[in-house]
Design an enzyme around this catalytic site. Structure first.
Site, PDB file in Angstrom:
ATOM      1  N   GLY A   1       0.838  -1.207   0.000  1.00 46.69           N
ATOM      2  CA  GLY A   1       0.000   0.000   0.000  1.00 46.69           C
ATOM      3  C   GLY A   1       0.868   1.250   0.000  1.00 46.69           C
ATOM      4  O   GLY A   1       0.549   2.248   0.648  1.00 46.69           O
TER       5      GLY A   1
ATOM      6  N   GLY B   1      -0.580   4.962  -1.183  1.00 47.92           N
ATOM      7  CA  GLY B   1      -1.666   5.662  -0.493  1.00 47.92           C
ATOM      8  C   GLY B   1      -1.147   6.872   0.272  1.00 47.92           C
ATOM      9  O   GLY B   1       0.022   7.252   0.154  1.00 47.92           O
TER      10      GLY B   1
ATOM     11  N   ILE C   1      -1.361  -2.078  -5.383  1.00 47.65           N
ATOM     12  CA  ILE C   1      -2.172  -2.735  -6.410  1.00 47.65           C
ATOM     13  C   ILE C   1      -2.191  -1.912  -7.696  1.00 47.65           C
ATOM     14  O   ILE C   1      -2.509  -2.406  -8.766  1.00 47.65           O
ATOM     15  CB  ILE C   1      -3.588  -3.012  -5.870  1.00 47.65           C
ATOM     16  CG1 ILE C   1      -4.311  -4.040  -6.704  1.00 47.65           C
ATOM     17  CG2 ILE C   1      -4.402  -1.739  -5.719  1.00 47.65           C
ATOM     18  CD1 ILE C   1      -5.378  -4.789  -5.975  1.00 47.65           C
ATOM     19  N   ARG C   2      -1.843  -0.610  -7.571  1.00 42.95           N
ATOM     20  CA  ARG C   2      -1.734   0.245  -8.768  1.00 42.95           C
ATOM     21  C   ARG C   2      -0.463   1.082  -8.672  1.00 42.95           C
ATOM     22  O   ARG C   2       0.122   1.195  -7.593  1.00 42.95           O
ATOM     23  CB  ARG C   2      -2.952   1.138  -8.931  1.00 42.95           C
ATOM     24  CG  ARG C   2      -3.157   2.132  -7.831  1.00 42.95           C
ATOM     25  CD  ARG C   2      -4.448   2.886  -8.036  1.00 42.95           C
ATOM     26  NE  ARG C   2      -5.593   2.065  -7.677  1.00 42.95           N
ATOM     27  CZ  ARG C   2      -6.039   1.911  -6.431  1.00 42.95           C
ATOM     28  NH1 ARG C   2      -5.442   2.533  -5.441  1.00 42.95           N
ATOM     29  NH2 ARG C   2      -7.073   1.141  -6.154  1.00 42.95           N
TER      30      ARG C   2
ATOM     31  N   TYR D   1     -15.343  -0.197   9.239  1.00 37.61           N
ATOM     32  CA  TYR D   1     -13.887   0.014   9.343  1.00 37.61           C
ATOM     33  C   TYR D   1     -13.407  -0.226  10.783  1.00 37.61           C
ATOM     34  O   TYR D   1     -12.416  -0.923  11.022  1.00 37.61           O
ATOM     35  CB  TYR D   1     -13.611   1.455   8.912  1.00 37.61           C
ATOM     36  CG  TYR D   1     -12.197   1.949   9.042  1.00 37.61           C
ATOM     37  CD1 TYR D   1     -11.153   1.365   8.338  1.00 37.61           C
ATOM     38  CD2 TYR D   1     -11.913   3.061   9.843  1.00 37.61           C
ATOM     39  CE1 TYR D   1      -9.859   1.864   8.437  1.00 37.61           C
ATOM     40  CE2 TYR D   1     -10.626   3.572   9.935  1.00 37.61           C
ATOM     41  CZ  TYR D   1      -9.604   2.964   9.238  1.00 37.61           C
ATOM     42  OH  TYR D   1      -8.334   3.464   9.328  1.00 37.61           O
TER      43      TYR D   1
ATOM     44  N   LYS E   1     -10.739  -2.934  12.264  1.00 34.13           N
ATOM     45  CA  LYS E   1      -9.510  -2.523  12.958  1.00 34.13           C
ATOM     46  C   LYS E   1      -9.444  -3.128  14.362  1.00 34.13           C
ATOM     47  O   LYS E   1      -8.385  -3.569  14.805  1.00 34.13           O
ATOM     48  CB  LYS E   1      -9.402  -0.992  13.018  1.00 34.13           C
ATOM     49  CG  LYS E   1      -9.040  -0.362  11.681  1.00 34.13           C
ATOM     50  CD  LYS E   1      -7.625  -0.755  11.230  1.00 34.13           C
ATOM     51  CE  LYS E   1      -7.234  -0.226   9.888  1.00 34.13           C
ATOM     52  NZ  LYS E   1      -5.968  -0.758   9.373  1.00 34.13           N
TER      53      LYS E   1
HETATM   54  C1  AKB Z   1     -10.670   7.730   8.502  1.00 32.59           C
HETATM   55  O1  AKB Z   1     -11.185   8.857   8.620  1.00 32.59           O
HETATM   56  O2  AKB Z   1     -11.297   6.724   8.158  1.00 32.59           O
HETATM   57  C2  AKB Z   1      -9.207   7.572   8.857  1.00 32.59           C
HETATM   58  C3  AKB Z   1      -8.998   7.139  10.269  1.00 32.59           C
HETATM   59  C4  AKB Z   1      -9.312   8.054  11.385  1.00 32.59           C
HETATM   60  O3  AKB Z   1      -8.563   6.052  10.500  1.00 32.59           O
HETATM   61  N1  AKB Z   1      -8.511   8.795   8.611  1.00 32.59           N
END
Ligand code: AKB
Length: 315
Positions: free
Chosen positions: A9, A12, A36-37, A143, A147
């Site tokens: 990554g 990014g 990946i790119r 997300y 995590k």
């Molecule tokens: C997001 O906003 O998703 C990220 C983070 C706080 O992990 N910048």
């Protein structure tokens, strides 16, 4: 001599700056960038680059064997706002890439891993102010769930198999060199670009939404510090809280007005408001300060000055 490093990554927001910094520190040939790119021309021209899908165990293994890699920084991830739209893709990318590197370390094919976590591991029931290292988590976003699960797996692999994995809970990151993509804290980068381009910005969070933030140079410094620390000093093998500054959209707008007096901001919140409302407003990072000497250098004032100066020069 630095043992060869692989960055997954690398193109990014964090990966780009991390690659450039590690290359200037350890030499371009010691740091293999992959994504990946393809990324920026400078990143690809400056040292080895591999097109690589972080969800493929075999592809990572091939690169590791070829370059005799010993350390991996896994920066590939789908961030909070995009993950709400594509939950299964987010889960697959965020979890499978982590399992790949954890299993490579378990099989003694690599020695050390860096994996980024986030303030997104916390949720609406977490104490909002000065959020402690260990507290109620209960994330309410796709997300954040990925995590928090990742953190538990990191600690498990460390305890059961002795895997040397190190991690930080990044706040929102601000940089003039690279754009963020798909996060809830992205407004704090967009606002500087718009301030210079048009003198106005429409913010997708309300004016009083306070979130923990950090200037990228501090984030890179923290990442390299935790990776260079003596393993015996690390008491946290899930992920360290990492604090710097906290501000609201209205406070960042005020700091921009010191340099662009006519700057105007208005507010129209969207689905990202709910994500932001579930996150802490400030972070207690005593463990990081005590274990490996963490201290940030940039406050909001210094961040605004640096962002505007460099973005103006770029334009
Ligand atoms: C997001 O906003 O998703 C990220 C983070 C706080 O992990 N910048």
């Amino acid at each position: 001599m630095q043992k060869p490093i692989l960055i997954l990554g690398a193109c990014g927001q964090i990966g780009t700056e991390l690659t450039l910094e590690l290359r200037s520190k350890y030499g371009a040939d010691s740091v293999v960038a992959s994504d990946i790119r393809e990324g920026s021309e400078s990143l690809m021209a400056q040292g080895p680059f591999e097109l690589l899908d972080a969800t493929s165990y075999e592809a990572i293994e091939d690169v590791i064997m070829h370059y005799e890699i010993e350390e991996v920084y896994l920066m590939a991830a789908m961030l909070s706002a995009t993950a709400e739209k594509f939950p299964m893709r987010a889960w697959n990318l965020n979890m499978n890439s982590l399992f790949n590197v954890l299993n490579l370390a378990k099989e003694d094919k690599i020695e050390k891993i860096f994996w980024p976590s986030s303030i997104a591991v916390f949720g609406p029931n977490t104490p909002k102010k000065n959020t402690p290292q260990s507290t109620i988590m209960e994330p309410s976003t796709v997300y954040g769930i990925s995590k928090l699960s990742g953190e538990r797996w990191c600690e498990y692999y460390h305890q059961k198999f002795g895997v040397d994995v190190r991690s930080l809970r990044y706040p929102g990151l601000i940089s003039w060199k690279t754009m963020p993509g798909g996060g809830t804290t992205d407004y704090a980068v967009e606002i500087y670009h718009q301030a210079i381009a048009s003198g106005t910005y429409q913010c997708f969070l309300t004016k009083e939404t306070q979130l923990p933030m950090m200037y990228m140079e501090d984030a890179i410094k923290a990442t390299i510090s935790v990776m260079e620390s003596d393993p015996k000093s690390l008491t946290v093998r899930s992920s360290y809280n990492l604090g710097s500054m906290s501000f609201t959209p209205s406070e960042i707008a005020d700091s921009i007005r010191k340099y662009i007096p006519g700057f105007e901001i208005d507010y129209l919140s969207d689905f990202r408001q709910q994500i932001a409302d579930s996150w802490p407003s400030s972070i207690d990072d005593q463990a990081a300060r005590k274990d490996w000497g963490w201290h940030p250098s940039f406050d909001l004032e210094a961040t605004t000055k640096t962002m505007l100066k460099n973005l103006k020069a770029k334009v």
